[in-house]
Design an enzyme around this catalytic site. Structure first.
Site, PDB file in Angstrom:
ATOM      1  N   ILE A   1      -8.430  -6.125  -0.715  1.00  0.00           N
ATOM      2  CA  ILE A   1      -9.784  -6.325  -0.197  1.00  0.00           C
ATOM      3  C   ILE A   1      -9.791  -6.185   1.320  1.00  0.00           C
ATOM      4  O   ILE A   1     -10.784  -6.443   1.972  1.00  0.00           O
ATOM      5  CB  ILE A   1     -10.288  -7.727  -0.593  1.00  0.00           C
ATOM      6  CG1 ILE A   1      -9.319  -8.806  -0.066  1.00  0.00           C
ATOM      7  CG2 ILE A   1     -10.430  -7.834  -2.099  1.00  0.00           C
ATOM      8  CD1 ILE A   1      -9.916 -10.185  -0.049  1.00  0.00           C
TER       9      ILE A   1
ATOM     10  N   HIS B   1     -11.269  -4.400  -6.449  1.00  0.00           N
ATOM     11  CA  HIS B   1     -11.637  -5.825  -6.364  1.00  0.00           C
ATOM     12  C   HIS B   1     -12.563  -6.105  -5.187  1.00  0.00           C
ATOM     13  O   HIS B   1     -12.636  -7.235  -4.710  1.00  0.00           O
ATOM     14  CB  HIS B   1     -10.377  -6.700  -6.276  1.00  0.00           C
ATOM     15  CG  HIS B   1      -9.616  -6.746  -7.565  1.00  0.00           C
ATOM     16  ND1 HIS B   1      -8.285  -7.089  -7.652  1.00  0.00           N
ATOM     17  CD2 HIS B   1      -9.999  -6.483  -8.837  1.00  0.00           C
ATOM     18  CE1 HIS B   1      -7.894  -7.029  -8.919  1.00  0.00           C
ATOM     19  NE2 HIS B   1      -8.907  -6.662  -9.647  1.00  0.00           N
TER      20      HIS B   1
ATOM     21  N   CYS C   1     -30.617  -9.310  -1.002  1.00  0.00           N
ATOM     22  CA  CYS C   1     -30.524  -7.847  -1.001  1.00  0.00           C
ATOM     23  C   CYS C   1     -31.769  -7.242  -0.348  1.00  0.00           C
ATOM     24  O   CYS C   1     -32.898  -7.640  -0.668  1.00  0.00           O
ATOM     25  CB  CYS C   1     -30.394  -7.364  -2.441  1.00  0.00           C
ATOM     26  SG  CYS C   1     -30.344  -5.578  -2.618  1.00  0.00           S
TER      27      CYS C   1
ATOM     28  N   CYS D   1     -33.631  -5.162  -3.475  1.00  0.00           N
ATOM     29  CA  CYS D   1     -34.261  -5.765  -4.656  1.00  0.00           C
ATOM     30  C   CYS D   1     -34.423  -7.283  -4.514  1.00  0.00           C
ATOM     31  O   CYS D   1     -34.856  -7.935  -5.459  1.00  0.00           O
ATOM     32  CB  CYS D   1     -33.457  -5.436  -5.914  1.00  0.00           C
ATOM     33  SG  CYS D   1     -31.929  -6.378  -6.044  1.00  0.00           S
TER      34      CYS D   1
ATOM     35  N   SER E   1       2.197  -6.377  -8.718  1.00  0.00           N
ATOM     36  CA  SER E   1       2.955  -7.026  -9.794  1.00  0.00           C
ATOM     37  C   SER E   1       2.434  -6.566 -11.152  1.00  0.00           C
ATOM     38  O   SER E   1       3.047  -6.843 -12.176  1.00  0.00           O
ATOM     39  CB  SER E   1       2.846  -8.544  -9.674  1.00  0.00           C
ATOM     40  OG  SER E   1       1.486  -8.937  -9.748  1.00  0.00           O
TER      41      SER E   1
ATOM     42  N   ASN F   1       7.976  -0.527  -5.592  1.00  0.00           N
ATOM     43  CA  ASN F   1       7.768  -1.981  -5.551  1.00  0.00           C
ATOM     44  C   ASN F   1       9.070  -2.688  -5.199  1.00  0.00           C
ATOM     45  O   ASN F   1      10.154  -2.173  -5.447  1.00  0.00           O
ATOM     46  CB  ASN F   1       7.268  -2.484  -6.920  1.00  0.00           C
ATOM     47  CG  ASN F   1       6.375  -3.706  -6.797  1.00  0.00           C
ATOM     48  OD1 ASN F   1       5.304  -3.627  -6.205  1.00  0.00           O
ATOM     49  ND2 ASN F   1       6.805  -4.840  -7.306  1.00  0.00           N
ATOM     50  N   ALA F   2       8.921  -3.885  -4.643  1.00  0.00           N
ATOM     51  CA  ALA F   2      10.104  -4.644  -4.248  1.00  0.00           C
ATOM     52  C   ALA F   2      10.903  -5.135  -5.454  1.00  0.00           C
ATOM     53  O   ALA F   2      12.092  -5.433  -5.331  1.00  0.00           O
ATOM     54  CB  ALA F   2       9.685  -5.836  -3.391  1.00  0.00           C
TER      55      ALA F   2
HETATM   56  P1  NAD Z   1       0.741  -9.627  -6.323  1.00  0.00           P
HETATM   57  O1  NAD Z   1       0.827 -10.629  -5.239  1.00  0.00           O
HETATM   58  O2  NAD Z   1       0.545 -10.149  -7.712  1.00  0.00           O
HETATM   59  O3  NAD Z   1       2.084  -8.729  -6.352  1.00  0.00           O
HETATM   60  C1  NAD Z   1       2.557  -8.055  -5.206  1.00  0.00           C
HETATM   61  C2  NAD Z   1       3.781  -7.249  -5.600  1.00  0.00           C
HETATM   62  O4  NAD Z   1       4.184  -6.483  -4.492  1.00  0.00           O
HETATM   63  C3  NAD Z   1       4.959  -8.127  -6.007  1.00  0.00           C
HETATM   64  O5  NAD Z   1       5.586  -7.543  -7.140  1.00  0.00           O
HETATM   65  C4  NAD Z   1       5.880  -8.073  -4.784  1.00  0.00           C
HETATM   66  O6  NAD Z   1       7.237  -8.217  -5.100  1.00  0.00           O
HETATM   67  C5  NAD Z   1       5.584  -6.690  -4.255  1.00  0.00           C
HETATM   68  N1  NAD Z   1       5.755  -6.529  -2.806  1.00  0.00           N
HETATM   69  C6  NAD Z   1       5.506  -7.419  -1.814  1.00  0.00           C
HETATM   70  N2  NAD Z   1       5.725  -6.870  -0.609  1.00  0.00           N
HETATM   71  C7  NAD Z   1       6.158  -5.584  -0.851  1.00  0.00           C
HETATM   72  C8  NAD Z   1       6.542  -4.502  -0.016  1.00  0.00           C
HETATM   73  N3  NAD Z   1       6.541  -4.591   1.316  1.00  0.00           N
HETATM   74  N4  NAD Z   1       6.894  -3.342  -0.619  1.00  0.00           N
HETATM   75  C9  NAD Z   1       6.890  -3.220  -1.948  1.00  0.00           C
HETATM   76  N5  NAD Z   1       6.539  -4.205  -2.803  1.00  0.00           N
HETATM   77  C10 NAD Z   1       6.172  -5.381  -2.241  1.00  0.00           C
HETATM   78  O7  NAD Z   1      -0.366  -8.586  -5.923  1.00  0.00           O
HETATM   79  P2  NAD Z   1      -1.371  -7.732  -6.814  1.00  0.00           P
HETATM   80  O8  NAD Z   1      -0.635  -7.155  -7.962  1.00  0.00           O
HETATM   81  O9  NAD Z   1      -2.088  -6.838  -5.899  1.00  0.00           O
HETATM   82  O10 NAD Z   1      -2.396  -8.798  -7.403  1.00  0.00           O
HETATM   83  C11 NAD Z   1      -2.956  -9.807  -6.550  1.00  0.00           C
HETATM   84  C12 NAD Z   1      -4.459  -9.854  -6.449  1.00  0.00           C
HETATM   85  O11 NAD Z   1      -4.741 -10.542  -5.241  1.00  0.00           O
HETATM   86  C13 NAD Z   1      -5.106  -8.530  -6.326  1.00  0.00           C
HETATM   87  O12 NAD Z   1      -6.159  -8.545  -7.192  1.00  0.00           O
HETATM   88  C14 NAD Z   1      -5.656  -8.457  -4.887  1.00  0.00           C
HETATM   89  O13 NAD Z   1      -7.048  -8.217  -4.919  1.00  0.00           O
HETATM   90  C15 NAD Z   1      -5.528  -9.837  -4.319  1.00  0.00           C
HETATM   91  N6  NAD Z   1      -4.854  -9.889  -3.003  1.00  0.00           N
HETATM   92  C16 NAD Z   1      -5.202  -8.989  -2.037  1.00  0.00           C
HETATM   93  C17 NAD Z   1      -4.576  -9.022  -0.812  1.00  0.00           C
HETATM   94  C18 NAD Z   1      -5.000  -8.009   0.229  1.00  0.00           C
HETATM   95  O14 NAD Z   1      -6.135  -7.542   0.218  1.00  0.00           O
HETATM   96  N7  NAD Z   1      -4.095  -7.638   1.129  1.00  0.00           N
HETATM   97  C19 NAD Z   1      -3.593  -9.973  -0.548  1.00  0.00           C
HETATM   98  C20 NAD Z   1      -3.266 -10.899  -1.562  1.00  0.00           C
HETATM   99  C21 NAD Z   1      -3.910 -10.832  -2.781  1.00  0.00           C
END
Ligand code: NAD
Length: 282
Positions: A109, A125, A160, A163, A202, A242-243
């Site tokens: 977001i 989202h 809004c 509307c 994740s 991914n990490a």
């Molecule tokens: P999550 O937190 O569930 O998972 C993040 C994944 O990324 C983990 O598997 C982690 O190990 C991996 N990770 C972390 N840093 C990394 C890197 N530098 N390189 C590679 N991999 C890395 O996140 P998600 O799956 O996006 O779900 C979380 C929800 O929360 C989403 O819906 C999102 O909208 C929201 N969210 C958004 C933000 C943002 O806008 N930056 C931040 C936190 C959560």
């Protein structure tokens, strides 16, 4: 790892319609914590997760009170206005500029893909810098509304301009449906792509986590409800960066995982593509 980076570069160069999916992990190197990684906000503070699940119910019950509470509590992700994109965001915008990436669907977001220059972005989202009408889905830059003034004048919730419906933050809360326009567009992209590059998620939050499964089922000749489909059969390559491994890795939905930081792996893939293209052009 180097072999996988070469493989990803070749796969991306071969793709006719590549898309990217991203999650909170791509923004951790910009200083925004993810939720479920080892340093995640909820991993460290499970009570925050409980409160996040309650937010949408509060909004539906009493939008005015919801807005008053939102304006007086700190943002869970911190102040997003001064956060900058990192090399992972820039690598994805470069892939779009090169004509390789056709669309980017993000769960984030934070608006960092847009700031990095990506143009075809679907904010699955929502976007923390926008407000959305719950009646007609119109979006407005949050800066167009002086929420503090509306609060002081007892005129919350914001309304809004088209509307007069109630506005909420554009971000999608738990138990809130994904806005129909974004959900439909994302499903179409998942059905259309022949390569999906999934970065920093994740893959446990649904329905977003269904998008790779939709692409995989289609390429196996299955429709999204697992029935055999006589049409829509074409192969798809699904790459994760991914990490750590995810359910997509474990269930064999992705073809391969490049385990590492998105801010290092994605620029390395771009460099490899440039190297291959450089060789083929000389
Ligand atoms: P999550 O937190 O569930 O998972 C993040 C994944 O990324 C983990 O598997 C982690 O190990 C991996 N990770 C972390 N840093 C990394 C890197 N530098 N390189 C590679 N991999 C890395 O996140 P998600 O799956 O996006 O779900 C979380 C929800 O929360 C989403 O819906 C999102 O909208 C929201 N969210 C958004 C933000 C943002 O806008 N930056 C931040 C936190 C959560």
């Amino acid at each position: 790892m180097n072999e996988l980076i070469e493989r990803a570069a070749k796969d991306l160069l071969k793709a006719r319609y590549a898309i990217a999916l991203t999650g909170a992990g791509i923004s951790t190197e910009s200083g925004i914590h993810d939720f479920r990684g080892p340093d995640g906000i909820w991993t460290k503070n499970p009570d925050m997760e409980r409160r996040a699940y309650e937010a949408y119910g509060k909004f539906k019950k009493n939008p005015k009170q919801y807005w008053e509470e939102t304006l007086s509590s700190p943002n869970m992700l911190g102040d997003l206005t001064s956060v900058l994109p990192n090399p992972g965001h820039y690598a994805l915008s470069k892939l779009e500029e090169m004509g390789i990436l056709k669309c980017l669907i993000t769960q984030n977001i934070d608006n960092l893909h847009e700031t990095a220059g990506s143009r075809r972005v679907l904010d699955y989202h929502g976007n923390a810098f926008k407000l959305r009408c719950v009646r007609c889905n119109a979006r407005y830059p949050a800066a167009e509304y002086d929420l503090t003034k509306l609060k002081a004048e007892d005129r919350l919730p914001p309304r809004c301009k088209q509307c007069n419906g109630v506005l909420k933050e554009d971000i999608v809360h738990f138990n809130e449906s994904i806005p129909a326009d974004v959900a439909e567009h994302s499903n179409t992209e998942a059905l259309r792509c022949d390569l999906m590059l999934i970065c920093g998620t994740s893959a446990v939050v649904y329905p977003f986590a269904n998008l790779p499964r939709i692409a995989r089922q289609r390429s196996l000749g299955l429709s999204p409800d697992f029935m055999y489909s006589p049409v829509e059969t074409s192969t798809v390559t699904i790459i994760e960066v991914n990490a750590e491994p995810t359910p997509l890795t474990e269930d064999g939905v992705s073809d391969y995982l490049i385990q590492g930081k998105t801010g290092e792996v994605l620029p390395a893939i771009v460099r490899e593509i440039e190297r291959i293209k450089g060789i083929s052009e000389t």
